[in-house]
Design a protein around this motif. Structure first.
Motif, PDB file in Angstrom:
ATOM      1  N   SER A   1       0.792  -1.290   0.008  1.00  0.00           N
ATOM      2  CA  SER A   1      -0.057  -0.061   0.208  1.00  0.00           C
ATOM      3  C   SER A   1       0.948   1.015   0.029  1.00  0.00           C
ATOM      4  O   SER A   1       0.266   2.240  -0.526  1.00  0.00           O
ATOM      5  CB  SER A   1      -0.785  -0.160   1.449  1.00  0.00           C
ATOM      6  OG  SER A   1      -0.091  -0.210   2.398  1.00  0.00           O
ATOM      7  N   SER A   2       1.916   1.214   0.579  1.00  0.00           N
ATOM      8  CA  SER A   2       2.916   2.183   0.526  1.00  0.00           C
ATOM      9  C   SER A   2       3.582   2.493  -0.935  1.00  0.00           C
ATOM     10  O   SER A   2       3.459   3.696  -1.264  1.00  0.00           O
ATOM     11  CB  SER A   2       4.079   2.072   1.336  1.00  0.00           C
ATOM     12  OG  SER A   2       3.621   2.239   2.814  1.00  0.00           O
ATOM     13  N   ALA A   3       3.924   1.515  -1.676  1.00  0.00           N
ATOM     14  CA  ALA A   3       4.489   1.542  -2.909  1.00  0.00           C
ATOM     15  C   ALA A   3       3.369   1.851  -3.926  1.00  0.00           C
ATOM     16  O   ALA A   3       3.826   2.505  -4.841  1.00  0.00           O
ATOM     17  CB  ALA A   3       5.158   0.175  -3.161  1.00  0.00           C
ATOM     18  N   ASN A   4       2.009   1.405  -3.888  1.00  0.00           N
ATOM     19  CA  ASN A   4       1.190   1.734  -4.714  1.00  0.00           C
ATOM     20  C   ASN A   4       0.030   2.379  -4.015  1.00  0.00           C
ATOM     21  O   ASN A   4      -1.065   1.679  -3.955  1.00  0.00           O
ATOM     22  CB  ASN A   4       0.680   0.174  -5.203  1.00  0.00           C
ATOM     23  CG  ASN A   4       1.890  -0.383  -6.072  1.00  0.00           C
ATOM     24  OD1 ASN A   4       2.193  -0.081  -6.969  1.00  0.00           O
ATOM     25  ND2 ASN A   4       2.235  -1.493  -5.222  1.00  0.00           N
ATOM     26  N   PRO A   5       0.043   3.370  -3.559  1.00  0.00           N
ATOM     27  CA  PRO A   5      -0.991   4.131  -2.809  1.00  0.00           C
ATOM     28  C   PRO A   5      -2.309   4.533  -3.688  1.00  0.00           C
ATOM     29  O   PRO A   5      -2.382   4.805  -4.875  1.00  0.00           O
ATOM     30  CB  PRO A   5      -0.446   5.435  -2.719  1.00  0.00           C
ATOM     31  CG  PRO A   5       0.651   5.761  -3.594  1.00  0.00           C
ATOM     32  CD  PRO A   5       1.192   4.392  -3.896  1.00  0.00           C
ATOM     33  N   THR A   6      -3.321   3.865  -3.215  1.00  0.00           N
ATOM     34  CA  THR A   6      -4.596   4.125  -3.836  1.00  0.00           C
ATOM     35  C   THR A   6      -5.752   4.295  -2.633  1.00  0.00           C
ATOM     36  O   THR A   6      -5.594   4.104  -1.548  1.00  0.00           O
ATOM     37  CB  THR A   6      -5.112   2.617  -4.639  1.00  0.00           C
ATOM     38  OG1 THR A   6      -5.290   1.539  -3.406  1.00  0.00           O
ATOM     39  CG2 THR A   6      -4.190   2.135  -5.496  1.00  0.00           C
ATOM     40  N   PHE A   7      -6.694   4.956  -3.111  1.00  0.00           N
ATOM     41  CA  PHE A   7      -7.853   5.464  -2.264  1.00  0.00           C
ATOM     42  C   PHE A   7      -8.626   3.999  -1.540  1.00  0.00           C
ATOM     43  O   PHE A   7      -8.824   4.183  -0.374  1.00  0.00           O
ATOM     44  CB  PHE A   7      -8.890   6.153  -3.114  1.00  0.00           C
ATOM     45  CG  PHE A   7     -10.004   6.569  -2.237  1.00  0.00           C
ATOM     46  CD1 PHE A   7      -9.792   7.667  -1.300  1.00  0.00           C
ATOM     47  CD2 PHE A   7     -11.205   6.124  -2.246  1.00  0.00           C
ATOM     48  CE1 PHE A   7     -10.823   8.090  -0.454  1.00  0.00           C
ATOM     49  CE2 PHE A   7     -12.321   6.437  -1.549  1.00  0.00           C
ATOM     50  CZ  PHE A   7     -12.310   7.511  -0.524  1.00  0.00           C
TER      51      PHE A   7
END
Length: 278
Positions: free
Chosen positions: A45-51
């Motif tokens: 989630s830190s490398a691929n931030p999404t809502f």
């Protein structure tokens, strides 16, 4: 767990691990995989931030804000109460009917097609029908849980009663063991491993149906709250509700296992004895 060290003449000698070491290894076995999963979630989630996939830190913050509040009494406790009520009713109904059906060959032959039919019906399909029959209040949500939990208990009880050792049964009859005494001292103890297996299956089904029942026309409960957060795009709060459901399932599973160990102590001891002589 044991450690080894060299004795006289180079012979490896084992010594039992200390209590602190055993406790540490046990803690590592219990928490190792969950910690790895959380770290993996955090890294992704830190490398691929999404809502829609917040970091565990944001979910933890939402968890503290949402669930350490009045929602404990307004949503969590009512859900747990409905779950335990429906689960207890399903257990009593399943064991009672299972003992009656399992004890009679004629009744078992007559009831088997009906049981197989109703077992094949997915419980969520019955939710609209139960809503029409029982309304939209607490009774509907409890009936939804009962409608799904009763089948594994009932079918396992039937199998457990049917499989009572005939030699033991004949021996009991020779000693005048009949009626309620036979049920209490022979049938129920002999069928208890199967009954507990059915109750274990019913517990996970009950949690699923608790959530489904609360998603339909409800104004409180964990299922209602998770859907409410999802519709309001409160994504970390929605994830925190999912975490609460997971913790609830884990806690109930641990409690059930403790009760099962106590009730089936004789059965588990017999299994260990067989394992030592195998």
């Amino acid at each position: 767990m044991s450690t080894a060290r060299k004795g006289w003449g180079g012979t490896a000698r084992k010594r039992p691990a200390g209590p602190l070491r055993r406790a540490g290894l046990r803690l590592l076995r219990v928490l190792g995989l969950p910690v790895l999963l959380i770290l993996g979630w955090w890294a992704y989630s830190s490398a691929n931030p999404t809502f829609y996939l917040p970091t565990p830190g944001r979910v933890a913050t939402a968890f503290a804000e949402v669930w350490f509040s009045a929602r404990i009494t307004e949503d969590v406790l009512p859900s747990v109460g409905r779950l335990l009520t429906g689960y207890a009713l399903a257990g009593l109904l399943g064991i009672g009917l299972g003992v009656a059906i399992g004890s009679s060959r004629t009744l078992r032959a007559a009831a088997e097609p009906v049981l197989e039919f109703f077992r094949a019906v997915p419980p969520p399909v019955l939710v609209p029908l139960i809503m029409l029959l029982a309304g939209l209040d607490t009774a509907m949500k409890v009936l939804v849980i009962v409608s799904g939990c009763v089948w594994p208990v009932l079918l396992n009880t039937v199998e457990g009663v049917r499989a009572v050792d005939e030699v033991l049964d004949d021996t009991g009859r020779c000693f005048g063991l009949r009626g309620a005494a036979r049920l209490r001292h022979l049938v129920l103890p002999a069928a208890s491993p199967q009954i507990m297996a059915g109750l274990r299956q019913a517990l996970s089904i009950g949690i699923i149906l608790m959530v489904i029942g609360e998603m339909f026309a409800s104004t409180s409960g964990l299922g209602h709250t998770v859907v409410l957060f999802q519709r309001g795009f409160a994504i970390p709060e929605m994830w925190s509700g999912i975490v609460v459901l997971g913790l609830l399932g884990f806690g109930l599973s641990v409690a059930f296992r403790a009760v099962e160990r106590r009730i089936l102590a004789w059965h588990l001891a017999r299994g260990e004895e067989r394992g030592r002589h195998a």
